[in-house]
Structures are given as C-alpha cells and as structure tokens.
Write an enzyme that holds these catalytic residues in place. Sequence first.
Site, short mmCIF file in Angstrom:
data_model
loop_
_atom_site.label_atom_id
_atom_site.label_comp_id
_atom_site.label_asym_id
_atom_site.label_seq_id
_atom_site.Cartn_x
_atom_site.Cartn_y
_atom_site.Cartn_z
N GLU A 108 4.15 20.56 29.11
CA GLU A 108 3.07 20.16 28.21
C GLU A 108 1.89 21.13 28.19
O GLU A 108 1.19 21.23 27.19
CB GLU A 108 2.58 18.76 28.58
CG GLU A 108 3.60 17.66 28.37
CD GLU A 108 3.84 17.36 26.89
OE1 GLU A 108 2.92 17.60 26.08
OE2 GLU A 108 4.96 16.92 26.55
N SER A 114 10.34 -47.77 33.61
CA SER A 114 10.38 -48.33 34.97
C SER A 114 9.92 -47.36 36.04
O SER A 114 9.86 -47.73 37.21
CB SER A 114 11.80 -48.78 35.30
OG SER A 114 12.22 -49.70 34.34
#
Lengths: 750, 162
Positions: free
Chosen positions: A170, A444
Amino acid sequence: MTRTRRPLLKLGIVLLVLAAVGVAFLDARITGTFSDKMWALPAKVYARPLELFLGAPLRPEELAYELELLGYAPARQALQPGQYARDGARFAIHARGFDFPGDSEPARRIRLTIAQDRVATLADERAAIDLMRLDPLQIGGIYPGHGEDRILLRLEEVPDTLIGGLLAVEDRRFFRHWGFSPFGMARALVSNLRSGRVVAGGSTITQQLVKNYYLTPERTISRKLTELVMAVLLELHYDKEAILESYLNEVYLGQEGPRAIHGFALAAQHYFQMPLEQLGLHQQALLVGMIKGPSLYNPLRHPQRATERRNLVLDEMVEAGVIPREAGMVARAMPLGVSRRERVRDAFPAFLDLVRRQLDEEYRQEDLTTLGLSIFTTFDPLLQRQLERSSRQVMDGLGLDAALETASVVTRVDSGEVVALLGGRQPRYAGFNRALDARRPAGSLFKPAVYLTALAESSRYTLATPLDDTHLSVALPNGTVWEPRNFDRKYHGEVLLHRALAQSHNVATARLGLDLGIERVVSTLRELGVTVDLPSVPALTLGAGEYSPLIMARMYQTIAAGGFRMPLRSIRDIVDARGEPLRRYPLAFDRTLDLRVVHLLHYALRGVVREGTGRGVYAQLPQDFDVAGKTGTTNDNRDSWFAGFSGDLLAVTWIGRDDNGSTGLTGSNGALRVWADFMAASARRPLAYRMPDGIRLHWVDAQSGLLSAEGCPGARLLPFIEGSEPVQKSPCTGSSSPVRDWFQKLFGEG
Amino acid sequence: MLDCQYLSAAQRTAALLIVACLAACSGLGEQRESPAGISTPGGEVLGSKQPDSSAGEATPRPAAPPRLDPAEGSARNTLLASAVQARTAGDSAGAIALLERAQRIDPDNAELYLELARTHLDAGNAAQARATAERGLLYCRREECAALRALIERAIRAPART
C-alpha cells in the site's frame, strides 16, 4: 467609482485567508478527535465459558459441538491455538486462552477423556489440571447504527511481517514521506494517462486513513484537496507509529450482514477465528490483499480470486525483502485457512433480547455501542440446543400447524441464572419474543400460591386437610356470578389438600383461595416474586391475569430454590475495554417463605408428577429421578403450560397461539412433553433437598386424612409441620403389609 | 528526500498546492469499497443443517450421580481454598466470585454455602449471610448443619450496618 487596483493580488489575499481559515478548521478537527477514544467499540456479549474439570458432566458430542461453535478446527494434531483432535471420547485441544474478569486462562494444549458422560481425565502438557475454562462463545454484540465493529489493537500486537506486507503493497515510502507521496502520485498519473482511465491511486496510508475516518467516499477535487491537507496536518501532529496504528484499526475489511468488519484484529477473528498475533504468513497476506476490495476478494465467496490476490501480496513481500523467498513459497502453497464455521453471532436473538433489556435499564445506548464493554452472560449453548431440539421435536409431533407457538425459559435452580430461552418456534429469527412478551393467563400454574398460603397456616391446613370440591358460585360486585368448574366437569366431594393440587381440582382450589382471602393469595404471589399487576378477583386462584413465561419462571424459581426469592440473572459480569471489572451481578437472594411450608408444597408438586396431572413426565424420566412440577391449562385450551424443576434445572414451557385461539391441548399433552423431553436429556441432579428441621412424617388415611399407622389399609406417609399432624385417629392401629409409595421409596423407608 | 521536520508552514502550503495539482491530474484515487450502509437488523442465520437428535446417540437419560463425587471435589476445593485466601486478604468481592464459580461446579455443597455466608458476614452483609446460610441448610449434613446454624445466629446478632 475608481477601478480596483491590483484585483488579482486582493483576490489572492482573500483566497489565502480563506484557505488559512480552512486549514485551521481541519487542524482543529484532527487534533480534537485523533486519540484513543476515536473508535466506537461495540459491546461484546459472551455465553458462559465451558468449565472443564474432573467429574464435569459432559458428553463427547456436547464438547464437540461447543468446540465447533467456538470455531475450533478439527485437525490430526492440535498444534495451533484453536485446533483440536478427537478420537471418540478422547480430545486433544489447543485452547486459545482468554482474559476473564478477575483472572486469565492461558492458551495451552490440553488432553481430556470422557467416560460415562463425565470428564474422566484432564491434563495439560506437564501435569493433571484441576479445572480450566474454554474461551467463551461470543453470541452477539451491541452495535451502533452505522454497524461498525472492531476490536482495538495496539501496534505491538501486530506481527512485523503483516506491517511489512501492508507497507510493501500500500505505501512503500510510508516512513519517509510526510503524508503524501509525489512519487506515488506521479507513478499513478503515468499509469492513468497511459491507460486513459483511473487504474491506480497514489494514496498513502495517511491519506487512506484520513479518507476513511474523516471524509465521505465521493471522488471530487475539493475532497481530494481536503484529504491532502488533512494528511499533512495529521503527520505534523502525530508520529508515524500512531498513524499506522490508527490505520490498522480503521481499515474496512468486510461485511457480515449489517455489521461492518473494521481493523485487522477483528478481521483475524472474523475470517480465521484467531487472534491477530497467531496468524500465519499466508493469513496475514490475505488480509493485506483484501484492503483493495474486501468483497471482491472475499475468501469465503471468491476463494480463487482471493488466493491470487494473496499470492500477489506474498510476491510483493518477498520482493520488498519483508520475508525470505522460501517463506513466500511455503505460504503460497498454503490453503486460504479461513474458518467456515456456522456463524453463531446473533443466532440466539431471544436470549440477547433479555440481556439487552437488563442493560438498557442500567446503561445508555451510546455507552453500550462505544465503550468496548465485554458482557459475560449466563447463556449455555448446550442447554439451548437441547431446548430447541425438544421444542422442535414435540411441536412437529403435534401436527402441521405452523401457527401453534411455543416459548420456554430455563434457569439454574441454585443461582437463578437464565441458561436457555426460546421465544418462538423459529429460534434464529428475532421477532415476537413470547418468553418475555406473551401475556397469557397462568391457569393452574398459580395454584401453588393458593396452597402455600393455606399451608403457611399450619393450625388450619396440612397436606391431609380435606377440601370441599362441590358446586361453588360466587356473586361478583359487578352483578355477575362466577362458577368455576373442574376440567372433567365433575365435582369430587371431599378431597385431601395434597390430592386436590395433584389432580388440579379447580373448584376445591377456588374455594380454598376464597376462604383464605384473595388478598393473602396476592401477597403470597408477591413473595414468590410476581411483581406485575394482579387482579384481585376470585378467578386469580385459577390464574386470571396476563403473564409471560419469564414471569412464571420467576415465581417457580422461588419455589424451586426452596422458598428463596432471587432475581433471574442473565448477566454475570461487565468488564470495560481495558479489562477492568465494571459491574458484577452476584448471587443474591432472600428467604421470603418458611422452609417447612415450601417443603410441604414440594411434596404436593412431586405428587403432581407421580400421581396427578403431570404423570406423563415419567414416560421420559427414569422412575427414580425425583422432580416436581405443575400443569396449566386455560379456558377453551388456549394455553398449555408446564412449570417444573429437578435438583439443578427449572423450566417453564408454554404452548399457545398468538391470536389466542384454542390449541386443543392441555398442559399435560402439550407443554409437559416439551418439558419432559428437555429435562430427560439435560437434568443431571434429581430433587434432593434435605428435609428441613421441624418436619415430621406421619401415617394418615389416604381417604379421610385421619391419623393412621403403618400397614393399615389405605394408609400413606405424609410430611407435617411438627405439631400440625391430625389428632383424630382412623380405626386401624397398624399391622405389617408395607406397600411403599413413591414417597417412601425416595426416603428409603419401609 | 525532504524532511518535514525542517519545513516551514509556508513551504508546506506551497508544496501542498503543487502536489494538489499532481493529485488532481493523477485521477482521484482508486475506488475502494466502503462499508455497506445500515441495513435492516436481522441476525445471521445458522446453517440450515439441523442437528439430528436421533443420529446415533442413545436417548440420554439423567443419571443421578452419587451425592459426594470425589472427582469434582478437587476442582471445588481448589476454588474454595482460593476463596478463603481472598476473604482473609480482605477481598470479599473476589472471594464471592470464586465461590460462585465453585457453586456452579458443585451446586449442592453445604460447605460452599457456609463459606459464602461467612464472606458476606465478614463484608458486613448480615442479611445476605443469613439467607445464604439458611439456603445451605437445604443441603447440609450433620456438622455442616451445626456450623450453618451457628453462622445464622451470628448473622442475627451482627449489628445492622447503616
């Protein structure tokens, strides 16, 4: 009007002043942001680490699954961290190591064998080990809106060859230029002019950093100029190392759904499941090559193109003298080495949702997405997998009804840690989280609150107290009449208290609740940890109201823990970006109920699964494995519930429809089956609490509840709070014809 | 090569302008990919391969392990020893973290409850000490029970911390 003299000079001065102002502005922008805090670091959310120790309950297949989730690569020999070798129940693992809050686990090679579903031997290269932890699975992250994710790295952690390779490709003059490279630009210009289009760019590392961090991606002359000026300013203020480090953290290296992979440290994790320091040359070169085009050279999608690009980078590295030619040759011959594991990140949206809600109560969104927190949760991927399997299997077995939904919460009885959570039948898709957000009547499942209230009054109620299960009609304040009915549409006359709960008789329970007073039932529910609104109506005794599976889990957690109320925890620790502990969520509980009363309730809830509506669980569980639980069914079979616990795990399961339609299921033939399937595979310890002080066992007549004796016809052994046993005796005074029921067998009596 | 250290700002500006022209002519830099924009949230999806629960493994059955397993004892004892050390050094938070880890390994061990209760009491948290010891009573045997009861007594008598 005179003509302006020297207009060009004046214009020039004006432009210069403007340029100076512009430069000053850019300068302030750079010095104001370029620091350690320039990156938003999303919080990382981890599952519990797998604890390995001698005797740890673990099946070979479970360990293999955990390693697969963690991205450990199967190999013939575990040479590198992140590899493992398996031969049946023998494993060699090169553990990656991990910094946990408080202490750190080193990377090391371990060997372990599993026998009879337990860890039988465990040793590292030198000696046997007492215990160790594998690295924890990252199950998600909390990302900012723009989706940027990264792991912060320090320059020292980056291999020299990677930096060498990066600069070779780069920006070869990086350590010599001052932000831009006329040489590079000239070279780019020549090649662009030659080909007649833009084929090369002369951007330095510094310019790329400026472009990526400060600027938008358009390509205009003014933007390019700004980039140049800022690059020079950056070089003026900061040294090369700081700029390089920032670049390595900033660079964009890929995409995973909405999440953008930034920086080399995260890229190493993302593509190779490895820390950056451990990458081989071939892997370093691949990442360097990908900067040019992360999706173009994506090794998962375009392996051929990625390999060519990687080899080009390796050639450049050799040519620039970063690596010797031989090393380059060897690296060229390597496969890409990317990890192809199934992606687990965000695969458990329902549990992450629970974590998020807890975090949102205590942290600002911005802190969560920027401070780089590590959040260690209680999530257990092995239990989650079993919960998903059991749910899928049972739901598929119930028919091709896609609208039938289910949700479950699983916790550890001893700690209240939520270990698994299912928000619907499609566990991978974030959506309506029924475990947290469904609002359903409890049916229940509320009955234990009524019975606890009664049993707490031991002078009036014991397990052997006869209850009245005959027609009941209650005039309500609004002028209507409430007439509860039993599921079988029959009345059962006089029924002993423990049996009324085991058989889930509605009428006897409602009458009992009314006798005690609804407000007292409400207060028991509060003590059990139900904090949401409760309607103070007679139907509360049968579960009227709106509750989520999580709320029910909170209530049953208190019961399962023996009467100790504890918050359900999904987070254990939070650690900041530097590894400093920020917050602990320690085990905390308070006793809200009398241990003896809870013991009696446990007896009745064990009766539910031994001889009541929950008998079905023993179709899957071994007979000698003691558990307790309760079924729940609501009007017109809209909801099918089961809540129950062993000695180690509590699970609450719900089945129903989002549109509140009938399921055709009861608690027994719906939710119970998911629960039993899950528990049969996952529970390791039966319910085995010590009988609390102040409890005595007595023989009573199973019909009348009167005091009886061992060997009498119809006699059964029941626990009583000392002094509360019946005084009136049944006619029989004892003989010897011992028929042992489940309770005596558990007690080893007779 | 020019060395930026010795350049004045004016020289830099001049140089910048020259370079800017160069840059403009050399094209505007190569096109690089940028991060994708924000997309709709949605989790990554696991592979469609579903583990087949019937594949080769026998139906798992919970096996009740013996009450005292000497194997997991060594891991527990290592942590317990470290926790006692941390507590005596005044690091109650560290001790609690170690004990919780030990409890995850051996959840029904009354000794761990006792040490946890002791640590809470030393740290001045009598209420938590008492609740912890009371919970330990659900798992204790013989002398463990006596020690837990004694600790509960101590916790009850401990002065309330403001």
